[in-house]
Scaffold this motif. Structure first.
Motif, PDB file in Angstrom:
ATOM      1  N   UNK A 245       0.839  -1.204   0.000  1.00 42.01           N
ATOM      2  CA  UNK A 245       0.000   0.000   0.000  1.00 42.01           C
ATOM      3  C   UNK A 245       0.876   1.256   0.000  1.00 42.01           C
ATOM      4  N   UNK A 248       2.050   1.717  -3.449  1.00 43.79           N
ATOM      5  CA  UNK A 248       1.053   2.342  -4.331  1.00 43.79           C
ATOM      6  C   UNK A 248       1.044   3.848  -4.122  1.00 43.79           C
ATOM      7  N   UNK A 252       1.915   6.739  -6.897  1.00 40.71           N
ATOM      8  CA  UNK A 252       1.014   7.884  -7.091  1.00 40.71           C
ATOM      9  C   UNK A 252       1.765   9.202  -6.905  1.00 40.71           C
ATOM     10  N   UNK A 253       2.604   9.248  -5.889  1.00 36.88           N
ATOM     11  CA  UNK A 253       3.324  10.490  -5.577  1.00 36.88           C
ATOM     12  C   UNK A 253       4.343  10.835  -6.664  1.00 36.88           C
ATOM     13  N   UNK A 255       3.903  10.097  -9.843  1.00 38.28           N
ATOM     14  CA  UNK A 255       3.090  10.625 -10.942  1.00 38.28           C
ATOM     15  C   UNK A 255       2.590  12.040 -10.644  1.00 38.28           C
ATOM     16  N   UNK A 256       2.303  12.300  -9.393  1.00 37.14           N
ATOM     17  CA  UNK A 256       1.740  13.596  -9.024  1.00 37.14           C
ATOM     18  C   UNK A 256       2.814  14.666  -8.859  1.00 37.14           C
ATOM     19  N   UNK A 286       5.410  -0.296 -11.329  1.00 35.69           N
ATOM     20  CA  UNK A 286       4.511  -0.442 -12.485  1.00 35.69           C
ATOM     21  C   UNK A 286       3.550   0.741 -12.630  1.00 35.69           C
ATOM     22  N   UNK A 287       3.300   1.479 -11.547  1.00 33.41           N
ATOM     23  CA  UNK A 287       2.329   2.580 -11.591  1.00 33.41           C
ATOM     24  C   UNK A 287       2.936   3.881 -12.108  1.00 33.41           C
ATOM     25  N   UNK A 289       4.174   6.498 -14.495  1.00 28.10           N
ATOM     26  CA  UNK A 289       3.779   6.749 -15.876  1.00 28.10           C
ATOM     27  C   UNK A 289       4.973   7.147 -16.748  1.00 28.10           C
ATOM     28  N   UNK A 290       5.777   8.064 -16.228  1.00 22.09           N
ATOM     29  CA  UNK A 290       6.875   8.621 -17.015  1.00 22.09           C
ATOM     30  C   UNK A 290       8.072   7.676 -17.017  1.00 22.09           C
ATOM     31  N   UNK A 293      10.925   8.892 -14.994  1.00 26.52           N
ATOM     32  CA  UNK A 293      10.784   8.857 -13.528  1.00 26.52           C
ATOM     33  C   UNK A 293      10.706   7.425 -12.998  1.00 26.52           C
TER      34      UNK A 293
ATOM     35  N   UNK B 155      11.512  15.385 -13.626  1.00 23.26           N
ATOM     36  CA  UNK B 155      11.645  14.982 -15.029  1.00 23.26           C
ATOM     37  C   UNK B 155      10.577  15.618 -15.893  1.00 23.26           C
ATOM     38  N   UNK B 159       2.041  16.365 -11.957  1.00 21.34           N
ATOM     39  CA  UNK B 159       0.676  16.792 -12.260  1.00 21.34           C
ATOM     40  C   UNK B 159      -0.259  15.694 -12.729  1.00 21.34           C
ATOM     41  N   UNK B 160       0.236  14.459 -12.797  1.00 22.82           N
ATOM     42  CA  UNK B 160      -0.590  13.373 -13.338  1.00 22.82           C
ATOM     43  C   UNK B 160      -1.579  12.857 -12.286  1.00 22.82           C
ATOM     44  N   UNK B 177      -2.559   0.044 -15.568  1.00 16.24           N
ATOM     45  CA  UNK B 177      -2.568  -0.230 -14.135  1.00 16.24           C
ATOM     46  C   UNK B 177      -3.983  -0.157 -13.566  1.00 16.24           C
TER      47      UNK B 177
END
Lengths: 319, 319
Positions: A245, A248, A252-253, A255-256, A286-287, A289-290, A293, B155, B159-160, B177
């Motif tokens: 968890x 995850x 998320x962090x 990506x954000x 796996x989560x 996106x970039x 990163x 990078x 903002x995602x 995902x």
């Protein structure tokens, strides 16, 4: 400067030099002063004097005092809005402490944010400009560093990673809401998971070793660590679930916020060590996106129990 | 300056003055140039010339050109790392465009980040120093403003919001995902929810009005809006579900970042309007930890389709 790490059970004050070296440590118990702000403020002042004396210095040699508060501050950071474990509500702690210390400059900061700041300057994130810290223990706290600065947000509340929704509808949080990371991954979630499965008849080395079935929920991070090291399947699964968890949340962090690194610390992470980090990273990757990163480091906190004290000293230094 | 909003189907270029007023708009179709970067770059340059001409100006009167890219940039923002809808990979678009425009200064930025920037300067967040934007449409994109600046991260990937985990394990995202906000709340999640329930025999005004049972998944935001306005129970529930997940994300973001406000926009939010915002805010509020942040405004985006163009112009202005 003097850093003060204030908690519900003890206060730790220390003189810290410009390189982040702790020159003295002065401890005192705080539990008896719950709900007695004036007496506790006296004790904090006494601890500052104690730490200064132990470092063979005079108070006049101290530039500023930073204090880590286990609670929420108002946006000016002059006032402690609420600190449940201290019984403080709307206490003008900054001025009150300064008054008790010959008018010396005092700076307050949330204790977990202080620990994050310390890790970013003197610990696992030293040299980085952006970082997220997540501390997993009885609760889950955190802190954000961006552009080399602690991010406080509009009302001083930023950094509450533990209270972000990770699994909507599941797991009751200490704050009363459902689905928060803290409700899914903090130590009580780990021990509750073990207790739930013991109740269903699952075997664990944790039962029959002085821990009755009903006591499993009171396990410490150390108990869980010992069981994991022994290869206890249930304890391992429970910790892995927590780490996943947290992982995850890490994904998320990234990506954000796309930070330079993520630092994981706190009682549970410290107890389990690298295995916890590996599980978290495995869930996180796996989560992300970039592609750039994808390999964002997810590393262990370095400062342990000193993070609060050092962070308070850094807060003082900024004064 | 000239702002260029580049998409998979069209390019929109416009001259924008210092007050954010759009003086001209020049549109062209891009679909035929997918996978032909050189031809598309020519078309973009042509559109800039077109917009400048329509504003009765010369190119020499333009200070800089900003371009919003539907894809990921490298950290220098000289290179488009990947833009799937354009078929671009590692394209040095900044220099290539500058070359085609007499060496004028060109700045690239992600299109959604541009829209967030525009809302923070000229739209719903005008005058604010920190803001989170969430755009709900075919996907869910977002952007973060802190200290009055667009936050790009290490990078350039920050903002995602759409790819943060909100309900671990549930809902397959476009990125592959599970549990991401986009998978739970974007338009395809709304129409898939409706389709799922139609299949189970639930009634909706959307079936039998030219939409066959199997076509429900192809509903537009406008179709869903019309059904909700008519009081269609299934469509209303589907949209409410989307708004609630977005609301959970809003609550989490307040706890994490403590921004001055959250701006919601995009096709689905624009179509449904205030009702969507109310549902989202209702879901968000109970999750907000800090009393001071409890009433953080969650408001509608103001710039609609112009956000991309204006954001590109702001990006140019920063050059």
């Amino acid at each position: 400067v003097v850093g003060v790490d204030l908690g519900g059970t003890k206060v730790l004050a220390g003189v810290v030099d410009h390189d982040g070296k702790v020159l003295s440590r002065y401890k005192a118990k705080t539990r008896q002063y719950k709900g007695q702000p004036s007496e506790l403020l006296d004790l904090i002042a006494e601890s500052v004097h104690g730490a200064v004396g132990d470092a063979h210095l005079e108070l006049s040699a101290i530039e500023a005092v930073g204090v880590g508060i286990p609670g929420a501050l108002d946006p000016t950071r002059d006032l402690v809005s609420v600190a449940p474990n201290l019984g403080w509500i709307n206490l003008p702690a900054r001025d009150e402490l300064s008054k008790r210390l010959n008018g010396i400059t005092v700076r307050l900061e949330n204790d977990v944010r202080n620990a994050a700041l310390a890790e970013s300057v003197l610990g696992a994130g030293a040299g980085s400009q952006s970082m997220v810290a997540i501390f997993v223990g009885t609760g889950i706290g955190g802190g954000l560093i961006a552009h080399g600065e602690l991010q406080r947000g509009t009302h001083g509340g930023a950094g509450e990673v533990g209270h972000t929704v990770i699994r909507a509808g599941r797991g009751l949080c200490s704050c009363g809401q459902k689905g928060h990371l803290e409700a899914l991954a903090a130590r009580p979630a780990v021990t509750a998971y073990i207790a739930r499965h013991v109740k269903r008849g699952e075997k664990t080395t944790l039962v029959g070793r002085g821990h009755g079935k009903t006591d499993v929920q009171y396990l410490t991070s150390g108990d869980v660590e010992a069981a994991v090291k022994k290869g206890d399947a249930l304890a391992t699964r429970a910790v892995q679930r927590s780490a996943r968890y947290v992982g995850l949340a890490c994904g998320s962090l990234v990506n954000l916020l796309d930070p330079q690194l993520i630092v994981l610390g706190g009682g549970l992470v410290d107890a389990i060590g690298q295995q916890y980090l590996d599980w978290a990273a495995e869930a996180a990757r796996p989560h992300i996106l970039s592609k750039l990163a994808h390999d964002t480091p997810i590393v262990a906190a370095k400062l342990g129990d000193d993070a609060g004290l050092l962070g308070a000293a850094l807060t003082a230094r900024q004064a």
